[in-house]
Design a protein around this motif. Structure first.
Motif, short mmCIF file in Angstrom:
data_model
loop_
_atom_site.label_atom_id
_atom_site.label_comp_id
_atom_site.label_asym_id
_atom_site.label_seq_id
_atom_site.Cartn_x
_atom_site.Cartn_y
_atom_site.Cartn_z
N THR A 136 0.83 -1.21 0.00
CA THR A 136 0.00 0.00 0.00
C THR A 136 0.87 1.26 0.00
OG1 THR A 136 -1.66 -1.22 1.24
CG2 THR A 136 -1.87 1.17 1.24
N THR A 166 -7.06 5.97 -7.35
CA THR A 166 -7.08 4.64 -6.74
C THR A 166 -5.83 4.49 -5.89
OG1 THR A 166 -8.21 3.77 -8.68
CG2 THR A 166 -7.19 2.15 -7.21
N GLY A 170 -7.77 5.22 -2.81
CA GLY A 170 -8.51 3.96 -2.73
C GLY A 170 -7.80 2.86 -1.98
N VAL A 171 -6.52 2.69 -2.24
CA VAL A 171 -5.83 1.53 -1.66
C VAL A 171 -5.65 1.62 -0.15
CG1 VAL A 171 -4.66 0.83 -3.79
CG2 VAL A 171 -3.50 2.40 -2.20
N ALA A 174 -8.88 0.59 1.38
CA ALA A 174 -8.97 -0.85 1.08
C ALA A 174 -8.09 -1.65 2.03
CB ALA A 174 -8.56 -1.09 -0.37
N ASN A 196 -11.93 -4.64 -1.69
CA ASN A 196 -12.51 -4.04 -2.89
C ASN A 196 -13.65 -3.08 -2.57
OD1 ASN A 196 -10.94 -5.01 -5.13
ND2 ASN A 196 -11.69 -7.05 -4.59
N LYS A 199 -11.81 -0.02 -1.60
CA LYS A 199 -11.17 0.61 -2.75
C LYS A 199 -12.18 1.45 -3.54
CE LYS A 199 -9.71 -1.46 -6.74
NZ LYS A 199 -8.90 -2.37 -7.57
#
Lengths: 323, 323
Positions: A136, A166, A170-171, A174, A196, A199
């Motif tokens: 990450t 992302t 996002g990560v 996530a 997911n 994310k």
């Protein structure tokens, strides 16, 4: 969002307990300062929520949750230097108070200390979590560099943009969910579903942030109206406009985005093109799409709907749909 | 030092093999640049040497050895920003070529990538190594901050100084040896002996570096003569002089160390005080002492003398006693 407040209290108490008392104070005091200067602390809360979803031991998830919060703050310290930001959460940034060198070094130390917050986990789980954490971190650096590159790139595409947000946003949400799930001994498959979910909610959140900058209620959003337009930021609105506007409108967009000015005509003209190209509708559809994808992953987790309720509430909260 | 060259070749080949091909290139190219801009690569060699000492599988130690080298280079990138250094190993520094932002970010990414180089190890060993690695990283940040503090501190003591160089230099060579030993399945006790050997050799090396700055042969040392004096650096020479000089000499030292000048009288006067206070002899005794302590730890390791020979050679090499 009462459940959020409960979690926030757990995190606040843990942060208090783990205040750095190490020396030299010149290194550790800035770390305590930024961590104490609380944001919403949603990422560590995600760790705890995921742990609770799979009936894990919350106590075991607390230090890993702090690891995520410390990591996030490490990125903030270094990002603020890069952006030359004077303020963070209405307080002076570390490099403003103590200089760039202390900013670099206390950021570095905070990243390393974040790694140490996993050390209570047993070796197998420790390794799994550290692998996700490092992966990450690497992806976040890539996203940050992409963001920097976009400033001078002529032909940023819609796909580039989605990849960038992302990686940048996002990560981490996530990974927060996934780490919490693994600590609760969820299966790899279920942890991945939650990954997911995080994310896509993160992506939707970031797109919403772009949307609200222009189309949001200033009072509710709490930021300067159309700040991204003034800054010539190539947000999703700009990219979609460049895709769907007429040739003449594109020329006009290029004209405005090539100059730095506080002239309100700029915002007026750009917004007009955005609306004519139906960027607002397209962006809302995009947010909806990622929200849907996220919820599809959530529905794949084989647990009673009641248990998933906080996740849906969190998504609604992030996407400002409470009302 | 033929054995050093053999190890250097192994490391060079591994670095070549693990060249970053990831994107964005703006992030990874500077990382490849600094790692390719080879120094002596002694720290990764220490990992391999320790692994070989305990008859471990060299192959297994290679990626952890790279982790140490990457970590070291992460510190160099960030230190060079802090020191505003234009050159590193005769090549332009990363922030000089690409700006401070790329320097900060590629340093961050290199640290995170370093962590990932342990991921081939089985969980128990992975955890042990990561714990040492993080602890070492945190201590290095502390040492760096202490070094920064010393610049403006009035009353740096001899003990402060030893603590600072232990943190900045000693612990990384110590950790390199320990990690190599653990990978070869050495006992915790034996690994710790090698750790202490590395720590004290590292301290002796750093003190020698201070000594050679003033009393070394310029041609052999390859640095500007008395650069530390010109820079007003509070080295061990300065601290011992302040402890053993007369009141009048102390005043003179304070006078010279409070001004930045390229006047050679400064070096002439300071060196005269150093010699009168017998700082040169005292420092050589100190180097000897730490070298001895290091070798005492080495002798505690229950292995044939023949196997330990490279460690003694390395110490001699570092302390420039070949001739």
């Amino acid at each position: 969002m009462n459940f959020l407040e409960n979690y926030q209290q757990i995190i606040a108490k843990a942060i208090q307990k783990h205040t750095f008392k190490n020396k030299p104070a010149e290194l550790y005091q800035p770390m305590n300062y930024i961590i104490g200067n609380a944001g919403k602390r949603l990422r560590p809360i995600m760790v705890l929520m995921a742990c609770d979803l799979f009936n894990g031991n919350t106590e075991k998830a607390i230090k890993p949750a702090l690891a995520i919060e410390y990591f996030h703050n490490f990125t903030l310290i270094h990002d603020d230097i890069m952006d030359e930001a004077p303020l963070r959460r209405n307080n002076p940034t570390i490099h403003t108070l103590h200089g760039i060198n202390v900013g670099i070094l206390s950021g570095d130390a905070l990243l390393i200390k974040a790694y140490q917050f996993f050390e209570d986990l047993e070796p197998e789980l420790f390794k799994k979590c550290i692998q996700i954490f490092s992966q990450t971190g690497a992806v976040l650096c890539e996203g940050q560099q992409m963001d920097v590159n976009f400033e001078t790139m002529e032909n940023v595409t819609y796909d580039d943009y989605i990849e960038m947000i992302t990686n940048k946003t996002g990560v981490l949400s996530a990974a927060s969910f996934k780490i919490g799930a693994l600590i609760a001994d969820a299966s790899e498959e279920e942890a991945e579903h939650l990954y997911n979910f995080g994310k896509h909610i993160g992506i939707a959140f970031q797109i919403m942030d772009d949307y609200l900058d222009v189309f949001g209620d200033v009072e509710q959003f709490g930021k300067k109206h159309a700040g991204d337009i003034f800054e010539n930021k190539k947000t999703i609105l700009y990219l979609l406009a460049m895709e769907h506007a007429t040739e003449e409108e594109k020329k006009e967009l290029n004209f405005w985005y090539s100059k730095k000015t506080e002239n309100v005509d700029k915002v007026y003209s750009v917004e007009k093109i955005f609306r004519r190209a139906k960027v607002d509708e397209k962006v809302l559809r995009l947010i909806h799409k990622h929200n849907e994808i996220g919820h599809d992953y959530l529905s794949k987790i084989n647990l009673p709907e009641e248990k998933k309720k906080p996740f849906k509430e969190l998504a609604n909260y992030l996407l400002r749909r409470e009302s």
